[in-house]
Scaffold this active site. Structure first.
Site, PDB file in Angstrom:
ATOM      1  CG  HIS A   1     -70.932  16.488   2.177  1.00 51.60           C
ATOM      2  ND1 HIS A   1     -69.598  16.722   1.971  1.00 51.60           N
ATOM      3  CD2 HIS A   1     -71.448  16.206   0.951  1.00 51.60           C
ATOM      4  CE1 HIS A   1     -69.321  16.588   0.683  1.00 51.60           C
ATOM      5  NE2 HIS A   1     -70.436  16.279   0.038  1.00 51.60           N
TER       6      HIS A   1
ATOM      7  CG  ASP B   1     -67.483  18.621   3.829  1.00 51.11           C
ATOM      8  OD1 ASP B   1     -68.386  17.843   4.182  1.00 51.11           O
ATOM      9  OD2 ASP B   1     -67.069  18.704   2.645  1.00 51.11           O
TER      10      ASP B   1
END
Ligand code: UDP
Length: 487
Positions: A20, A128
């Site tokens: 990520h 995110d």
């Protein structure tokens, strides 16, 4: 460099896992290069990934501002300093319970995020997907929130259809195949291949988190996608036009790394000197090396690693194999996951990298002709950008969806034959299947066809991020739209 909207200020807030953070860092570089002020919200442990990027963008006359927040690991019963999923998966004793605790800890990050939002009042928050509460947090300050999933349009569409129609609840066994309704292609799965979040019955922390993620996306300003239109046009259109999502595609973001230094410094500190790695690759013929790597999270048992070793040996091909194990406490040649004398025998044709490999640097080398991958989206897209056929060995999360994209839609990959999704430890595959997969992507007639399709896609990827390309233009459009809002 262009400076279209020098005053626009964006907060970037990645989930604490390398799969990520790495694309977030690349995106930060991309947006910064267009004159956007970027503030990265991150933990002490992950901050170096952004500071390294700052070294690389010095010439732009801008820097990513880094704000550190404390990760509440101790509060949820994790060891002090456990601030990245990596600290669990590389701990020697990774467990699903620890991963769950890690997710629980992230919920406590809402408060420090809100403090920063209130103090700095950015024009936009890119958070995110694992932080569903971020949409409401940003809304408190009138700030639009964009979601970054880190996966492509194909997986986003598949997940949406799965959540909407729940075809997996209409089959009578875990191995029965079902069709995912209402997708541009006929895509089938079995329940066994679905990630845990999708198959859990009742209200578990994970199933709740995923529901909240879905709802928060719908309330958000939109979605930034690390993909390019030409790769999956039917799914990019489906996502926007049929599912009605506002999305901007800006990828492949890894392509913002152009110099050797950019490539070598991406992600964690590499366990091999880049010059040594290049020297080894330079000694090989074009398309003669298979690169084997399973990302930053997936783990394999020693018995499975042993099968991979034997399969690679039997294939007779050259390879670079990344194994997330170090030699700590193990005598040379006595590692329980390697056949006796393996490295000596493979001296001239095999390179094992223990730890972290400079993946994009390796994939982009002309000697690399195939990639055995766990189909994490970053790796998948990096393989596409490098124009190499792939052998799909999915383990968890969106990886089974990405496998279908590679093998059925793009036809640039083969399956090694994994039937069962896991959380951390991959399904077991025998050495013969490894050998067969290497042949299929490196030397077979099919490999040649897949390679020419993959190369064409790799070229399209490069064009997409160049001036006038689809990702370049979408990035500009997003920056323009955000700049035109009142701020
Ligand atoms: N990566 C790398 N070296 C390694 C392992 C991984 O550079 O030894 C990078 C890889 O290039 C990719 C990211 O780490 O950008 C992994 O993301 P992906 O989505 O492929 O998988 P995940 O780690 O999230 O399972």
């Amino acid at each position: 460099m262009e400076s279209e909207s020098p005053k626009l200020h964006m907060f970037f807030f990645p989930f604490m896992a390398h799969g990520h953070i790495i694309p977030f860092v690349d995106m930060a570089k991309l947006f910064a290069a267009r004159g956007v002020k970027i503030t990265a919200i991150t933990t002490q442990a992950d901050a170096p990934l952004f500071s390294k990027a700052n070294q690389r963008i010095k010439n732009l006359g801008t820097q990513i501002d880094i704000k550190i927040i404390k990760f509440p690991s101790v509060e949820v019963g994790l060891p002090e300093g456990c601030e990245n999923v990596d600290a669990i998966t590389n701990s020697g004793q990774p467990s699903s319970e620890s991963i769950m605790k890690f997710f629980e800890a992230t919920v406590m990050l809402q408060e420090p995020l809100e403090e920063l939002l209130g103090k700095y009042k950015p024009d936009c928050l890119v958070a995110d997907m694992f932080f569903p509460w971020a949409t409401d947090a940003a809304a408190k300050f009138g700030i639009p929130r964009l979601v970054f999933h880190g996966t492509g349009f194909f997986a986003l569409c598949t997940i949406s259809s799965m959540m909407l129609y729940e075809p997996h609840k209409k089959v009578s066994s875990d191995s029965e195949q079902f069709l995912v309704p209402n997708l541009p292609d006929e895509i089938k799965f079995s329940r066994k291949q679905l990630p845990l979040s999708m198959k859990q019955d009742g209200e578990t922390f994970l199933s709740k988190l995923f529901k909240e993620m879905g709802a928060s996306e719908l309330k958000s300003y939109g979605v930034i996608v690390n993909s390019f239109y030409e790769l999956e046009p039917a799914y990019a259109d489906h996502y926007r036009k049929v599912l009605g999502r506002r999305a901007w595609h800006v990828g492949p973001v890894s392509l913002c790394n152009r110099s050797l230094e950019d490539l070598a410094s991406r992600g964690k500190q590499a366990s091999i000197d880049e010059q040594e790695c290049l020297k080894w690759l330079n000694s090989k013929e074009p398309n003669s090396v298979v690169y084997v790597c399973f990302g930053s999270v997936a783990n394999f048992s020693s018995a499975q690693l042993m099968e991979i070793a034997m399969g690679l040996e039997a294939s007779g091909q050259s390879f670079i194999w990344v194994v997330r194990k170090d030699k700590k406490g193990e005598e040379e040649g006595k590692e329980d996951w390697l056949p006796e004398g393996f490295e000596k025998r493979m001296e001239s044709r095999g390179l094992i990298i223990r730890g972290w490999a400079p993946q994009v640097l390796i994939l982009d080398h002309e000697a690399v002709g195939g990639f055995v991958t766990h189909c994490g989206w970053n790796s998948t897209l990096e393989g596409v950008s490098a124009g190499v056929p792939m052998a799909a060995w999915p383990v968890s999360a969106d990886q089974f969806y990405n496998e279908k994209l590679l093998t059925q839609v793009l036809k640039i990959g083969v399956s090694v034959g994994i039937q069962q999704a896991a959380m951390l430890f991959g399904d077991y595959i025998k050495r013969e299947a490894v050998e067969k997969a290497v042949e299929a992507i490196l030397t077979s007639d099919e490999a040649k066809e897949m390679r020419s399709r993959a190369k064409a896609l790799g070229e399209m990827a490069k064009r997409a991020v160049e001036e006038g390309g689809s990702s370049y233009s979408d990035l500009n459009a997003l920056i323009k739209e955000l700049s035109l809002r009142d701020h």
